[in-house]
Design a protein around this motif. Sequence first.
Motif, PDB file in Angstrom:
ATOM      1  N   VAL A 131       0.855  -1.187   0.000  1.00  0.00           N
ATOM      2  CA  VAL A 131       0.000   0.000   0.000  1.00  0.00           C
ATOM      3  C   VAL A 131       0.890   1.236   0.000  1.00  0.00           C
ATOM      4  N   ASN A 132       0.504   2.235  -0.817  1.00  0.00           N
ATOM      5  CA  ASN A 132       1.293   3.464  -0.828  1.00  0.00           C
ATOM      6  C   ASN A 132       0.378   4.682  -0.714  1.00  0.00           C
ATOM      7  N   ALA A 133       0.989   5.852  -0.580  1.00  0.00           N
ATOM      8  CA  ALA A 133       0.238   7.094  -0.362  1.00  0.00           C
ATOM      9  C   ALA A 133      -0.710   7.393  -1.521  1.00  0.00           C
ATOM     10  N   THR A 134      -0.319   7.090  -2.738  1.00  0.00           N
ATOM     11  CA  THR A 134      -1.183   7.336  -3.898  1.00  0.00           C
ATOM     12  C   THR A 134      -2.465   6.529  -3.799  1.00  0.00           C
ATOM     13  N   GLU A 135      -2.358   5.276  -3.398  1.00  0.00           N
ATOM     14  CA  GLU A 135      -3.548   4.430  -3.264  1.00  0.00           C
ATOM     15  C   GLU A 135      -4.467   4.940  -2.160  1.00  0.00           C
ATOM     16  N   ILE A 136      -3.886   5.444  -1.085  1.00  0.00           N
ATOM     17  CA  ILE A 136      -4.700   6.010  -0.003  1.00  0.00           C
ATOM     18  C   ILE A 136      -5.455   7.233  -0.517  1.00  0.00           C
ATOM     19  N   CYS A 137      -4.792   8.068  -1.317  1.00  0.00           N
ATOM     20  CA  CYS A 137      -5.453   9.253  -1.889  1.00  0.00           C
ATOM     21  C   CYS A 137      -6.593   8.843  -2.815  1.00  0.00           C
ATOM     22  N   HIS A 158     -18.339   3.756   8.392  1.00  0.00           N
ATOM     23  CA  HIS A 158     -18.205   5.129   8.883  1.00  0.00           C
ATOM     24  C   HIS A 158     -16.843   5.358   9.549  1.00  0.00           C
ATOM     25  N   LEU A 159     -16.352   4.372  10.259  1.00  0.00           N
ATOM     26  CA  LEU A 159     -15.032   4.481  10.868  1.00  0.00           C
ATOM     27  C   LEU A 159     -13.953   4.576   9.788  1.00  0.00           C
ATOM     28  N   LEU A 160     -14.054   3.749   8.782  1.00  0.00           N
ATOM     29  CA  LEU A 160     -13.101   3.778   7.672  1.00  0.00           C
ATOM     30  C   LEU A 160     -13.116   5.133   6.967  1.00  0.00           C
ATOM     31  N   VAL A 161     -14.289   5.680   6.743  1.00  0.00           N
ATOM     32  CA  VAL A 161     -14.415   6.995   6.108  1.00  0.00           C
ATOM     33  C   VAL A 161     -13.770   8.064   6.983  1.00  0.00           C
ATOM     34  N   GLN A 162     -14.015   8.006   8.286  1.00  0.00           N
ATOM     35  CA  GLN A 162     -13.394   8.979   9.201  1.00  0.00           C
ATOM     36  C   GLN A 162     -11.878   8.908   9.115  1.00  0.00           C
ATOM     37  N   ILE A 163     -11.339   7.710   9.072  1.00  0.00           N
ATOM     38  CA  ILE A 163      -9.889   7.538   8.986  1.00  0.00           C
ATOM     39  C   ILE A 163      -9.368   8.090   7.667  1.00  0.00           C
ATOM     40  N   GLU A 199     -10.618  10.314   5.764  1.00  0.00           N
ATOM     41  CA  GLU A 199     -10.784  11.760   5.644  1.00  0.00           C
ATOM     42  C   GLU A 199     -10.028  12.543   6.722  1.00  0.00           C
ATOM     43  N   SER A 200      -9.321  11.855   7.599  1.00  0.00           N
ATOM     44  CA  SER A 200      -8.597  12.538   8.679  1.00  0.00           C
ATOM     45  C   SER A 200      -7.392  13.298   8.128  1.00  0.00           C
ATOM     46  N   THR A 201      -7.005  14.327   8.833  1.00  0.00           N
ATOM     47  CA  THR A 201      -5.868  15.152   8.422  1.00  0.00           C
ATOM     48  C   THR A 201      -4.587  14.336   8.356  1.00  0.00           C
ATOM     49  N   GLY A 202      -4.384  13.457   9.326  1.00  0.00           N
ATOM     50  CA  GLY A 202      -3.174  12.634   9.345  1.00  0.00           C
ATOM     51  C   GLY A 202      -3.011  11.771   8.119  1.00  0.00           C
ATOM     52  N   VAL A 203      -4.102  11.263   7.607  1.00  0.00           N
ATOM     53  CA  VAL A 203      -4.045  10.433   6.406  1.00  0.00           C
ATOM     54  C   VAL A 203      -3.986  11.307   5.162  1.00  0.00           C
ATOM     55  N   HIS A 204      -4.668  12.437   5.194  1.00  0.00           N
ATOM     56  CA  HIS A 204      -4.727  13.318   4.024  1.00  0.00           C
ATOM     57  C   HIS A 204      -3.335  13.778   3.585  1.00  0.00           C
ATOM     58  N   TYR A 205      -2.460  14.032   4.527  1.00  0.00           N
ATOM     59  CA  TYR A 205      -1.123  14.549   4.209  1.00  0.00           C
ATOM     60  C   TYR A 205      -0.025  13.491   4.312  1.00  0.00           C
ATOM     61  N   THR A 206      -0.394  12.239   4.241  1.00  0.00           N
ATOM     62  CA  THR A 206       0.596  11.183   4.389  1.00  0.00           C
ATOM     63  C   THR A 206       1.466  11.048   3.142  1.00  0.00           C
ATOM     64  N   GLU A 207       2.677  10.610   3.354  1.00  0.00           N
ATOM     65  CA  GLU A 207       3.638  10.406   2.272  1.00  0.00           C
ATOM     66  C   GLU A 207       4.267   9.032   2.425  1.00  0.00           C
ATOM     67  N   LEU A 253       4.525   4.880   4.126  1.00  0.00           N
ATOM     68  CA  LEU A 253       3.396   5.091   5.030  1.00  0.00           C
ATOM     69  C   LEU A 253       3.749   4.677   6.448  1.00  0.00           C
ATOM     70  N   PRO A 254       3.256   5.433   7.422  1.00  0.00           N
ATOM     71  CA  PRO A 254       3.433   4.974   8.804  1.00  0.00           C
ATOM     72  C   PRO A 254       2.629   3.689   9.016  1.00  0.00           C
ATOM     73  N   ASN A 255       3.065   2.883   9.952  1.00  0.00           N
ATOM     74  CA  ASN A 255       2.394   1.593  10.207  1.00  0.00           C
ATOM     75  C   ASN A 255       0.911   1.752  10.501  1.00  0.00           C
ATOM     76  N   TRP A 256       0.511   2.814  11.223  1.00  0.00           N
ATOM     77  CA  TRP A 256      -0.890   2.957  11.602  1.00  0.00           C
ATOM     78  C   TRP A 256      -1.786   3.237  10.395  1.00  0.00           C
ATOM     79  N   VAL A 257      -1.211   3.753   9.302  1.00  0.00           N
ATOM     80  CA  VAL A 257      -2.002   4.008   8.105  1.00  0.00           C
ATOM     81  C   VAL A 257      -2.091   2.766   7.240  1.00  0.00           C
TER      82      VAL A 257
END
Length: 90
Positions: free
Chosen positions: A32-38, A67-72, A74-82, A85-89
Amino acid sequence: MAHFGLVSPNLWKIDGRTITIDEYIEDRRRDVNATEICVLQAFTNRLLDKLKEVNGSEYPELSETVHLLVQILESTGVHYTEDPLPNWVS
């Protein structure tokens, strides 16, 4: 594509290999990479729309999980990830 088999609830059998859910997550998170998360972030509204098509009483935990997945996503921490990826993402 993985082929899943029946084993204990604590284990998964994938492609003939029995592993724990933790091992599976650890192994797959590297893919999984930041592009896929975006990309996933762009589809949160469609995911919520799709949820409306499901009978909520038939799958009560599904709504909460989506709803939990959507919150994650759409969170700021995930929005700006590079990457990486950190393990929690991942």
